[in-house]
Design a protein around this motif. Structure first.
Motif, PDB file in Angstrom:
ATOM      1  N   TRP A 173       0.726  -1.193   0.002  1.00 57.36           N
ATOM      2  CA  TRP A 173      -0.209  -0.520   0.172  1.00 57.36           C
ATOM      3  C   TRP A 173       0.736   0.597  -0.387  1.00 57.36           C
ATOM      4  O   TRP A 173       1.779   1.123   0.378  1.00 57.36           O
ATOM      5  CB  TRP A 173      -1.165   0.100   1.116  1.00 57.36           C
ATOM      6  N   ASP A 174       0.650   1.893  -1.060  1.00 58.02           N
ATOM      7  CA  ASP A 174       1.554   3.488  -0.439  1.00 58.02           C
ATOM      8  C   ASP A 174       0.842   4.484   0.018  1.00 58.02           C
ATOM      9  O   ASP A 174      -0.458   4.754   0.351  1.00 58.02           O
ATOM     10  CB  ASP A 174       1.072   4.607  -1.744  1.00 58.02           C
ATOM     11  N   VAL A 175       1.185   5.007   1.214  1.00 56.82           N
ATOM     12  CA  VAL A 175       1.005   5.464   2.751  1.00 56.82           C
ATOM     13  C   VAL A 175       0.209   6.621   2.533  1.00 56.82           C
ATOM     14  O   VAL A 175      -0.341   7.154   2.788  1.00 56.82           O
ATOM     15  CB  VAL A 175       1.905   5.390   3.788  1.00 56.82           C
ATOM     16  N   ARG A 176       0.774   7.129   1.395  1.00 52.87           N
ATOM     17  CA  ARG A 176       0.101   8.518   1.324  1.00 52.87           C
ATOM     18  C   ARG A 176      -1.033   8.586   0.256  1.00 52.87           C
ATOM     19  O   ARG A 176      -2.242   9.252   0.742  1.00 52.87           O
ATOM     20  CB  ARG A 176       1.356   9.053  -0.466  1.00 52.87           C
ATOM     21  N   SER A 177      -1.031   7.743  -0.679  1.00 54.00           N
ATOM     22  CA  SER A 177      -2.905   7.900  -1.337  1.00 54.00           C
ATOM     23  C   SER A 177      -3.994   6.558  -0.462  1.00 54.00           C
ATOM     24  O   SER A 177      -4.655   6.409  -1.113  1.00 54.00           O
ATOM     25  CB  SER A 177      -2.502   7.094  -2.249  1.00 54.00           C
ATOM     26  N   GLY A 178      -2.782   5.509   0.997  1.00 52.52           N
ATOM     27  CA  GLY A 178      -3.753   4.514   1.256  1.00 52.52           C
ATOM     28  C   GLY A 178      -4.586   4.117   0.144  1.00 52.52           C
ATOM     29  O   GLY A 178      -5.275   3.248   0.554  1.00 52.52           O
ATOM     30  N   LYS A 179      -4.187   3.590  -1.492  1.00 50.09           N
ATOM     31  CA  LYS A 179      -3.909   2.366  -2.074  1.00 50.09           C
ATOM     32  C   LYS A 179      -3.186   1.039  -2.681  1.00 50.09           C
ATOM     33  O   LYS A 179      -1.885   1.427  -2.304  1.00 50.09           O
ATOM     34  CB  LYS A 179      -4.358   3.353  -3.486  1.00 50.09           C
ATOM     35  N   ILE A 180      -3.810   0.190  -2.752  1.00 50.55           N
ATOM     36  CA  ILE A 180      -2.572  -0.665  -3.319  1.00 50.55           C
ATOM     37  C   ILE A 180      -2.680  -0.765  -4.304  1.00 50.55           C
ATOM     38  O   ILE A 180      -3.021   0.345  -5.696  1.00 50.55           O
ATOM     39  CB  ILE A 180      -3.812  -2.564  -2.929  1.00 50.55           C
ATOM     40  N   VAL A 181      -1.008  -0.562  -4.512  1.00 48.08           N
ATOM     41  CA  VAL A 181      -0.106  -0.349  -5.602  1.00 48.08           C
ATOM     42  C   VAL A 181       0.607  -1.450  -6.352  1.00 48.08           C
ATOM     43  O   VAL A 181       0.588  -2.081  -7.314  1.00 48.08           O
ATOM     44  CB  VAL A 181       1.193   0.780  -5.269  1.00 48.08           C
ATOM     45  N   GLN A 182       1.059  -3.460  -5.109  1.00 46.31           N
ATOM     46  CA  GLN A 182       1.509  -4.060  -5.923  1.00 46.31           C
ATOM     47  C   GLN A 182       0.068  -5.226  -4.906  1.00 46.31           C
ATOM     48  O   GLN A 182       0.060  -5.266  -3.557  1.00 46.31           O
ATOM     49  CB  GLN A 182       2.294  -4.361  -5.822  1.00 46.31           C
ATOM     50  N   THR A 183       0.413  -6.091  -5.450  1.00 44.35           N
ATOM     51  CA  THR A 183      -0.104  -7.977  -4.898  1.00 44.35           C
ATOM     52  C   THR A 183       0.743  -8.738  -5.798  1.00 44.35           C
ATOM     53  O   THR A 183       0.801  -8.900  -6.732  1.00 44.35           O
ATOM     54  CB  THR A 183      -1.650  -7.928  -5.440  1.00 44.35           C
ATOM     55  N   LEU A 184       1.909  -8.647  -4.749  1.00 44.37           N
ATOM     56  CA  LEU A 184       2.353 -10.284  -5.163  1.00 44.37           C
ATOM     57  C   LEU A 184       2.192 -11.556  -4.805  1.00 44.37           C
ATOM     58  O   LEU A 184       0.927 -11.811  -3.621  1.00 44.37           O
ATOM     59  CB  LEU A 184       4.126 -10.367  -3.847  1.00 44.37           C
ATOM     60  N   GLU A 185       1.717 -12.292  -6.174  1.00 45.70           N
ATOM     61  CA  GLU A 185       0.812 -12.937  -5.733  1.00 45.70           C
ATOM     62  C   GLU A 185       1.829 -14.282  -5.022  1.00 45.70           C
ATOM     63  O   GLU A 185       2.454 -15.445  -5.873  1.00 45.70           O
ATOM     64  CB  GLU A 185      -0.104 -14.000  -7.327  1.00 45.70           C
ATOM     65  N   THR A 186       0.249 -15.209  -4.092  1.00 45.99           N
ATOM     66  CA  THR A 186       0.638 -17.065  -4.002  1.00 45.99           C
ATOM     67  C   THR A 186      -0.082 -17.587  -3.702  1.00 45.99           C
ATOM     68  O   THR A 186      -1.639 -17.079  -3.895  1.00 45.99           O
ATOM     69  CB  THR A 186       1.199 -16.258  -2.530  1.00 45.99           C
ATOM     70  N   LYS A 187      -0.100 -18.695  -4.251  1.00 45.62           N
ATOM     71  CA  LYS A 187      -1.013 -20.175  -3.908  1.00 45.62           C
ATOM     72  C   LYS A 187      -2.159 -19.937  -2.404  1.00 45.62           C
ATOM     73  O   LYS A 187      -3.641 -19.625  -2.462  1.00 45.62           O
ATOM     74  CB  LYS A 187      -0.906 -21.293  -4.316  1.00 45.62           C
ATOM     75  N   SER A 188      -1.010 -19.843  -1.377  1.00 41.85           N
ATOM     76  CA  SER A 188      -1.597 -20.258   0.230  1.00 41.85           C
ATOM     77  C   SER A 188      -1.731 -18.830   0.297  1.00 41.85           C
ATOM     78  O   SER A 188      -1.030 -18.014   0.720  1.00 41.85           O
ATOM     79  CB  SER A 188      -0.208 -21.081   0.768  1.00 41.85           C
ATOM     80  N   SER A 189      -2.281 -18.893   1.267  1.00 41.20           N
ATOM     81  CA  SER A 189      -1.893 -17.713   2.448  1.00 41.20           C
ATOM     82  C   SER A 189      -0.517 -17.037   3.319  1.00 41.20           C
ATOM     83  O   SER A 189      -0.146 -18.187   3.498  1.00 41.20           O
ATOM     84  CB  SER A 189      -3.311 -17.913   3.754  1.00 41.20           C
ATOM     85  N   VAL A 190      -0.628 -15.597   3.065  1.00 40.52           N
ATOM     86  CA  VAL A 190       0.890 -15.337   3.430  1.00 40.52           C
ATOM     87  C   VAL A 190       1.236 -16.186   4.940  1.00 40.52           C
ATOM     88  O   VAL A 190       0.407 -14.846   5.803  1.00 40.52           O
ATOM     89  CB  VAL A 190       1.662 -14.477   2.815  1.00 40.52           C
ATOM     90  N   THR A 191       1.867 -16.732   6.046  1.00 40.17           N
ATOM     91  CA  THR A 191       1.448 -16.797   7.603  1.00 40.17           C
ATOM     92  C   THR A 191       3.280 -15.316   7.811  1.00 40.17           C
ATOM     93  O   THR A 191       2.829 -15.584   9.279  1.00 40.17           O
ATOM     94  CB  THR A 191       1.890 -18.576   8.122  1.00 40.17           C
ATOM     95  N   SER A 192       3.466 -15.483   7.004  1.00 41.63           N
ATOM     96  CA  SER A 192       5.056 -15.125   7.448  1.00 41.63           C
ATOM     97  C   SER A 192       6.175 -14.096   6.051  1.00 41.63           C
ATOM     98  O   SER A 192       5.723 -14.245   5.471  1.00 41.63           O
ATOM     99  CB  SER A 192       6.348 -15.698   8.294  1.00 41.63           C
ATOM    100  N   ALA A 193       5.343 -12.802   7.106  1.00 40.21           N
ATOM    101  CA  ALA A 193       6.212 -11.694   6.013  1.00 40.21           C
ATOM    102  C   ALA A 193       7.476 -10.849   6.625  1.00 40.21           C
ATOM    103  O   ALA A 193       7.238  -9.959   7.510  1.00 40.21           O
ATOM    104  CB  ALA A 193       5.616 -10.886   5.142  1.00 40.21           C
TER     105      ALA A 193
END
Length: 347
Positions: A173-193
């Motif tokens: 998310w871009d903090v200034r606009s509050g919008k999603i700028v990119q999604t990194l695609e994964t098959k399963s739910s990401v439990t750790s980033a």
């Protein structure tokens, strides 16, 4: 060769329920620190090098799902199932602020400049609290598509990262606009980033895969299949040539970053491993488990690097003295009892 692969960890007792999150502070003039979150509602602060207990933050009335320290390790923050996120004085143990939410809070993170706290959870809302104006209402970032599992800051606090419990992908998310700028695609739910110390990589664990993403251009750099479902992964911060992963088979494994080959396998936990994190200098890594213990493993022992191992042992005494100042300031109810309990458990 084989003998050196048998690593004997420092075992940290104290939690009465599963340990679900770990966070190392950067190196400070007083050494570095490790904070742990547990379902027992009592986050604990420890000397990051020796694992020695410094204090327990008392005040939550439900499981604590996430914990972090600010850049100087002067304040701690926690996210809890009691519908609150709290900020604590890490020197005295006092509660500084309690931010009420309308549902379980799963994740929290201090901004790099330490002025803001980011929270997320079952409400599917990312909130940014201004710690200089704690009574002001938080800024709410655009609604998350799912229940928030993890959050982090990157790009000098210009971007925030979040993952969801009930769907795959990492959202930036871009903090200034509050919008999603990119999604990194994964098959399963990401439990750790985890954002690497140098800001180059985002390390994610989803299902039985550990992935490394370019944190600036968002491309996938490496993807390694794991021997089991892994819940957490952490990249070695100094050379970035290896990573640690832990999951449902109770083992804490070290892998080569480039090839994905297993370098070491550490056995000792008696339940699934929920979280793994490298220390800021890379000389050790910690694992937290369903069994309620934290284990700190020396990197040197599992990589046949004797000088590293001996070096970190030599440094322990100094850090213990440096940290005594923090311990003296920590006033917590039943401190004596906690220590007695800990000693009794260890016997």
């Amino acid at each position: 060769m084989d003998k050196k692969r048998v690593a004997v960890p420092l075992v940290c007792h104290g939690h009465s329920r599963p340990v679900v999150d770990l966070f190392y502070s950067p190196v400070t003039p007083d050494g570095f620190f490790l904070i742990s979150a547990s379902k027992d509602s009592s986050p604990m602060l420890r000397n990051g090098e020796t694992g020695d207990w410094i204090g327990t933050f008392e005040g939550h009335k439900g499981a604590v799902w996430s914990c972090c320290l600010d850049t100087n390790a002067l304040r701690a923050a926690t996210a809890s199932a009691d519908f609150s996120s709290k900020v604590w004085d890490a020197l005295a143990g006092d509660e500084l602020h309690s931010f009420e939410h309308k549902h379980i809070v799963r994740a929290c993170a201090f901004s790099e400049d330490t002025h803001f706290l980011l929270t997320g959870g079952m409400e599917k809302i990312l909130r940014i609290y201004d710690l200089n104006r704690p009574d002001a209402p938080p800024r709410e970032v655009d609604k998350s598509p799912g229940s928030v599992r993890t959050v982090a800051w990157l790009h000098s606090d210009q971007t925030i990262l979040s993952t969801c419990t009930d769907m795959g992908g990492v959202r930036l998310w871009d903090v200034r606009s509050g919008k999603i700028v990119q999604t990194l695609e994964t098959k399963s739910s990401v439990t750790s980033a985890e954002v690497s110390q140098d800001g180059r990589y985002i390390t994610t664990a989803d299902g039985s895969t550990v992935k490394f993403w370019d944190a600036n251009h968002y491309g996938l750099v490496k993807s390694h299949d794991m021997p089991c479902t892994v819940e957490s992964a952490s990249l070695e911060p100094k050379n970035g040539n290896k990573f640690v992963a832990g999951g449902e088979d109770m083992w804490v494994r070290v892998f080569d970053f480039h090839t994905g080959n297993e370098i070491a396998c550490n056995k000792g936990h008696h339940g699934p491993v929920h979280c793994v994190r490298f220390s800021p200098g890379g000389e050790s890594y910690a694992s937290g488990s369903e069994d309620g213990t934290i284990r700190i493993w020396q990197t040197g022992l599992s990589t046949n690097d004797e000088s590293d191992s001996n070096g970190s042992i030599a440094k322990v005494k100094v850090t213990a003295e440096e940290v005594s100042r923090k311990i003296e300031g920590f006033h917590i109810a039943d401190e004596g009892k906690s220590k007695e309990k800990e000693e009794a458990r260890e016997e």
